[in-house]
Write a protein that holds these residues in place. Structure first.
Motif, PDB file in Angstrom:
ATOM      1  N   LEU A 124      -7.076  51.813 -34.537  1.00 14.82           N
ATOM      2  CA  LEU A 124      -6.819  53.181 -34.333  1.00 14.82           C
ATOM      3  C   LEU A 124      -7.584  53.699 -33.069  1.00 14.82           C
ATOM      4  O   LEU A 124      -7.034  54.539 -32.522  1.00 14.82           O
ATOM      5  N   PHE A 125      -8.742  53.161 -32.871  1.00 16.00           N
ATOM      6  CA  PHE A 125      -9.511  53.729 -31.776  1.00 16.00           C
ATOM      7  C   PHE A 125      -8.703  53.013 -30.625  1.00 16.00           C
ATOM      8  O   PHE A 125      -8.707  54.009 -29.540  1.00 16.00           O
ATOM      9  N   ALA A 126      -8.133  52.066 -30.606  1.00 12.24           N
ATOM     10  CA  ALA A 126      -7.253  51.355 -29.592  1.00 12.24           C
ATOM     11  C   ALA A 126      -6.110  52.451 -29.135  1.00 12.24           C
ATOM     12  O   ALA A 126      -5.828  52.604 -27.930  1.00 12.24           O
TER      13      ALA A 126
ATOM     14  N   CYS B  85     -21.378  48.558 -37.767  1.00 10.20           N
ATOM     15  CA  CYS B  85     -20.979  48.687 -36.313  1.00 10.20           C
ATOM     16  C   CYS B  85     -22.032  48.287 -35.284  1.00 10.20           C
ATOM     17  O   CYS B  85     -23.044  49.182 -35.019  1.00 10.20           O
ATOM     18  N   PRO B  86     -21.916  47.159 -34.616  1.00 12.93           N
ATOM     19  CA  PRO B  86     -22.924  46.964 -33.646  1.00 12.93           C
ATOM     20  C   PRO B  86     -23.058  47.989 -32.562  1.00 12.93           C
ATOM     21  O   PRO B  86     -24.103  47.760 -31.657  1.00 12.93           O
ATOM     22  N   GLN B  87     -22.109  48.635 -32.114  1.00 16.88           N
ATOM     23  CA  GLN B  87     -21.951  49.494 -31.042  1.00 16.88           C
ATOM     24  C   GLN B  87     -22.650  50.760 -31.440  1.00 16.88           C
ATOM     25  O   GLN B  87     -22.655  51.739 -30.517  1.00 16.88           O
TER      26      GLN B  87
ATOM     27  N   CYS C 269     -15.392  50.573 -28.352  1.00 19.13           N
ATOM     28  CA  CYS C 269     -15.349  49.785 -29.534  1.00 19.13           C
ATOM     29  C   CYS C 269     -15.071  48.330 -28.826  1.00 19.13           C
ATOM     30  O   CYS C 269     -13.881  48.518 -28.042  1.00 19.13           O
ATOM     31  N   THR C 270     -15.457  47.288 -29.326  1.00 20.24           N
ATOM     32  CA  THR C 270     -15.262  45.940 -28.730  1.00 20.24           C
ATOM     33  C   THR C 270     -14.310  45.121 -29.705  1.00 20.24           C
ATOM     34  O   THR C 270     -13.990  44.083 -29.441  1.00 20.24           O
ATOM     35  N   ASN C 271     -13.885  45.845 -30.730  1.00 22.87           N
ATOM     36  CA  ASN C 271     -12.699  45.053 -31.590  1.00 22.87           C
ATOM     37  C   ASN C 271     -13.622  43.979 -32.180  1.00 22.87           C
ATOM     38  O   ASN C 271     -12.774  42.860 -32.562  1.00 22.87           O
ATOM     39  N   CYS C 272     -14.686  44.058 -32.571  1.00 26.69           N
ATOM     40  CA  CYS C 272     -15.335  42.771 -33.386  1.00 26.69           C
ATOM     41  C   CYS C 272     -14.822  42.910 -34.881  1.00 26.69           C
ATOM     42  O   CYS C 272     -15.074  41.838 -35.511  1.00 26.69           O
ATOM     43  N   ARG C 273     -14.641  43.986 -35.146  1.00 28.94           N
ATOM     44  CA  ARG C 273     -13.872  44.294 -36.732  1.00 28.94           C
ATOM     45  C   ARG C 273     -14.979  43.891 -37.869  1.00 28.94           C
ATOM     46  O   ARG C 273     -14.667  43.667 -38.982  1.00 28.94           O
ATOM     47  N   TYR C 274     -16.345  44.140 -37.462  1.00 25.59           N
ATOM     48  CA  TYR C 274     -17.417  43.929 -38.434  1.00 25.59           C
ATOM     49  C   TYR C 274     -17.140  45.312 -39.345  1.00 25.59           C
ATOM     50  O   TYR C 274     -17.733  45.233 -40.555  1.00 25.59           O
ATOM     51  N   CYS C 275     -16.454  46.261 -38.952  1.00 29.59           N
ATOM     52  CA  CYS C 275     -16.472  47.636 -39.665  1.00 29.59           C
ATOM     53  C   CYS C 275     -15.195  47.369 -40.843  1.00 29.59           C
ATOM     54  O   CYS C 275     -15.498  48.102 -41.739  1.00 29.59           O
ATOM     55  N   THR C 276     -14.172  46.467 -40.654  1.00 32.37           N
ATOM     56  CA  THR C 276     -13.006  46.784 -41.505  1.00 32.37           C
ATOM     57  C   THR C 276     -13.283  46.313 -42.865  1.00 32.37           C
ATOM     58  O   THR C 276     -12.645  46.723 -43.714  1.00 32.37           O
TER      59      THR C 276
ATOM     60  N   GLU D 155     -19.942  56.607 -33.771  1.00 25.30           N
ATOM     61  CA  GLU D 155     -20.046  57.452 -34.954  1.00 25.30           C
ATOM     62  C   GLU D 155     -18.825  57.516 -35.506  1.00 25.30           C
ATOM     63  O   GLU D 155     -17.698  58.198 -35.084  1.00 25.30           O
ATOM     64  N   ILE D 156     -18.263  56.453 -36.164  1.00 27.70           N
ATOM     65  CA  ILE D 156     -16.995  56.000 -36.461  1.00 27.70           C
ATOM     66  C   ILE D 156     -16.182  57.362 -37.164  1.00 27.70           C
ATOM     67  O   ILE D 156     -15.012  57.668 -36.839  1.00 27.70           O
ATOM     68  N   ARG D 157     -16.860  57.900 -38.383  1.00 30.92           N
ATOM     69  CA  ARG D 157     -16.319  58.957 -39.149  1.00 30.92           C
ATOM     70  C   ARG D 157     -15.930  60.105 -38.169  1.00 30.92           C
ATOM     71  O   ARG D 157     -14.780  60.662 -38.398  1.00 30.92           O
TER      72      ARG D 157
ATOM     73  N   ARG E  31      -7.710  50.415 -40.347  1.00 29.73           N
ATOM     74  CA  ARG E  31      -7.827  49.478 -39.309  1.00 29.73           C
ATOM     75  C   ARG E  31      -8.532  50.071 -38.417  1.00 29.73           C
ATOM     76  O   ARG E  31      -8.003  50.517 -37.209  1.00 29.73           O
ATOM     77  N   ILE E  32      -9.894  50.478 -38.487  1.00 34.43           N
ATOM     78  CA  ILE E  32     -10.524  51.316 -37.382  1.00 34.43           C
ATOM     79  C   ILE E  32     -10.485  50.877 -36.119  1.00 34.43           C
ATOM     80  O   ILE E  32     -10.115  51.821 -35.182  1.00 34.43           O
ATOM     81  N   PRO E  33     -10.731  49.728 -35.721  1.00 39.47           N
ATOM     82  CA  PRO E  33     -10.514  49.420 -33.994  1.00 39.47           C
ATOM     83  C   PRO E  33      -8.961  49.634 -33.621  1.00 39.47           C
ATOM     84  O   PRO E  33      -9.005  49.792 -32.305  1.00 39.47           O
TER      85      PRO E  33
HETATM   86  S1  SF4 Z   1     -15.934  50.402 -34.623  1.00 38.34           S
HETATM   87 FE1  SF4 Z   1     -17.754  49.257 -34.229  1.00 38.34          FE
HETATM   88  S2  SF4 Z   1     -17.569  47.534 -35.859  1.00 38.34           S
HETATM   89 FE2  SF4 Z   1     -15.684  48.322 -35.708  1.00 38.34          FE
HETATM   90  S3  SF4 Z   1     -14.441  47.131 -34.388  1.00 38.34           S
HETATM   91 FE3  SF4 Z   1     -15.223  48.718 -33.184  1.00 38.34          FE
HETATM   92  S4  SF4 Z   1     -17.241  48.070 -32.094  1.00 38.34           S
HETATM   93 FE4  SF4 Z   1     -16.602  46.724 -34.028  1.00 38.34          FE
END
Ligand code: SF4
Ligand code: SF4
Length: 383
Positions: free
Chosen positions: A315-317, A357-359, A296-303, A362-364, A311-313
């Motif tokens: 939580l991934f961090a 998500c540009p990456q 995840c690049t923390n672009c935050r397009y998903c939030t 599979e967020i879910r 706060r998806i990114p």
């Molecule tokens: S999950 Fe995808 S859209 Fe969301 S911050 Fe990470 S890379 Fe960006």
């Protein structure tokens, strides 16, 4: 033009404030230092910094420097227009809010199979043509987040696109999911100068796990690297991207003055990577792939579209930090992030985030892993 640009998407914020509460004295210092070192290029977009990015640019740069001292790229983002009729007033408003008078570059933002149909049906490129004739937009480009075959289609159909901004870093170079190499080669096949975003993969390549750091330390020792050449993991990642033929600009969303000082020091008189440095980055990449970090690049397009305010990114961090560094504080940060937003288990499976998500993550399913790691513990503790 020096090939290192300042992305205005991770500006410093006030303590306890949100993403949009910019710490202007700190941002001024960063901008002043960047320009004082002979760099000129800024990258902005309406959505960055919770919608405050363009106004921040006006305050930090346009009001404080003559127009010939900087080069500016702004973007047209699909979230900010509904119909063709909305586009021209939106661009006029962007010109007004930034105070720039004209844009050196203007991009269709985050072009992919998902967003491109809207740009096309609303005639975005046609609307830009007369603006270019009037000098309000000097060059037209796209920032791109999809595979190489689709880029080939777009550039073949629209030769008026002059430059392409892509995600390009040593971790993604051979990643088939992101297809960085293919996208770069396609842009070059069409003779387009390439701008690079995410050269340090949203910070992932600047915070390496111990084993990967050892590779960088060994390299620095062997080459007796001077600080002005750059010796940090981020410096190698930025130089990797800048070393390729046809790279016009490498962007960094810098967050503090130290990053500006460091990055400008080695990009001032840029030296491409040598074979020994490439070899070390190959090794680092192998180690990173083995750590299983979520890319995840923390672009935050998903939030912004998440109905559960997760706060998806962030939580991934937390999960990355736990997996890569076995970091003790990750549980604490999980609690902090879920106190101001939804928990991973609050996800209702609507899928909006995955569309954004540009990456192509599979967020879910990843959130289920996050919940498994962090929320089980909470249950055991009776929280
Ligand atoms: S999950 Fe995808 S859209 Fe969301 S911050 Fe990470 S890379 Fe960006
Ligand atoms: S799928 Fe889950 S995380 Fe994604 S937008 Fe919907 S509720 Fe939010």
């Amino acid at each position: 033009m020096k090939k290192f640009g300042f992305g205005f998407m991770r500006l410093p914020t006030l303590p306890g404030g949100g993403e949009g509460d910019i710490d202007y004295p700190k941002a001024f210092e960063m901008v002043d230092y960047f320009l004082s070192q002979g760099f000129t290029y800024f990258d902005i977009a309406r959505g960055y910094m919770e919608g405050n990015c363009e106004a921040a640019f006006n305050k930090c740069v346009a009001q404080r420097y003559e127009r010939d001292k900087y080069v500016l790229t702004d973007k047209l983002t699909v979230d900010y227009f509904k119909t063709r009729e909305d586009i021209l007033p939106l661009i006029e408003n962007q010109l007004k809010v930034t105070g720039a008078g004209y844009f050196d570059y203007y991009f269709l933002h985050s072009v992919s199979r998902l967003t491109y149909p809207k740009f096309l049906s609303c005639g975005a490129l046609e609307i830009l043509r007369p603006l270019k004739e009037k000098g309000l937009v000097k060059h037209i480009g796209i920032s791109y987040h999809d595979k190489s075959d689709f880029l080939d289609e777009i550039l073949t159909a629209h030769p008026e696109i002059e430059v392409v901004q892509i995600q390009f870093n040593y971790a993604d170079y051979r990643d088939t999911g992101i297809d960085s190499r293919g996208v770069y080669e396609t842009a070059r096949k069409h003779n387009k100068p390439v701008l690079v975003m995410e050269p340090v993969k949203g910070g992932i390549l600047s915070r390496l796990p111990e084993r990967a750091m050892a590779v960088i330390s060994e390299l620095n020792e062997e080459l007796s690297v001077s600080p002005s050449r750059g010796s940090s993991p981020a410096s190698y990642a930025i130089r990797f991207a800048a070393s390729f033929e046809g790279i016009m600009m490498v962007l960094s969303g810098m967050n503090n003055l130290e990053q500006v000082v460091e990055n400008t020091s080695f990009m001032k008189d840029f030296v491409p990577l040598n074979p020994r440095e490439y070899e070390a980055l190959e090794k680092v990449n192998e180690i990173l792939k083995a750590t299983d970090a979520i890319p995840c690049t923390n672009c935050r397009y998903c939030t912004s579209g998440c109905p559960q305010n997760i706060r998806i990114p962030d939580l991934f961090a937390c999960l990355n930090s736990k997996r890569s560094f076995n970091e003790w504080g990750s549980e604490f940060y999980y609690e902090v992030n879920t106190a101001s937003g939804g928990k991973a288990s609050d996800c209702i499976d609507c899928g909006q985030c995955e569309d954004a998500c540009p990456q192509h993550l599979e967020i879910r399913s990843l959130l289920r892993e996050v919940a498994e790691v962090f929320e089980k513990k909470e249950e055991e503790n009776g929280n």
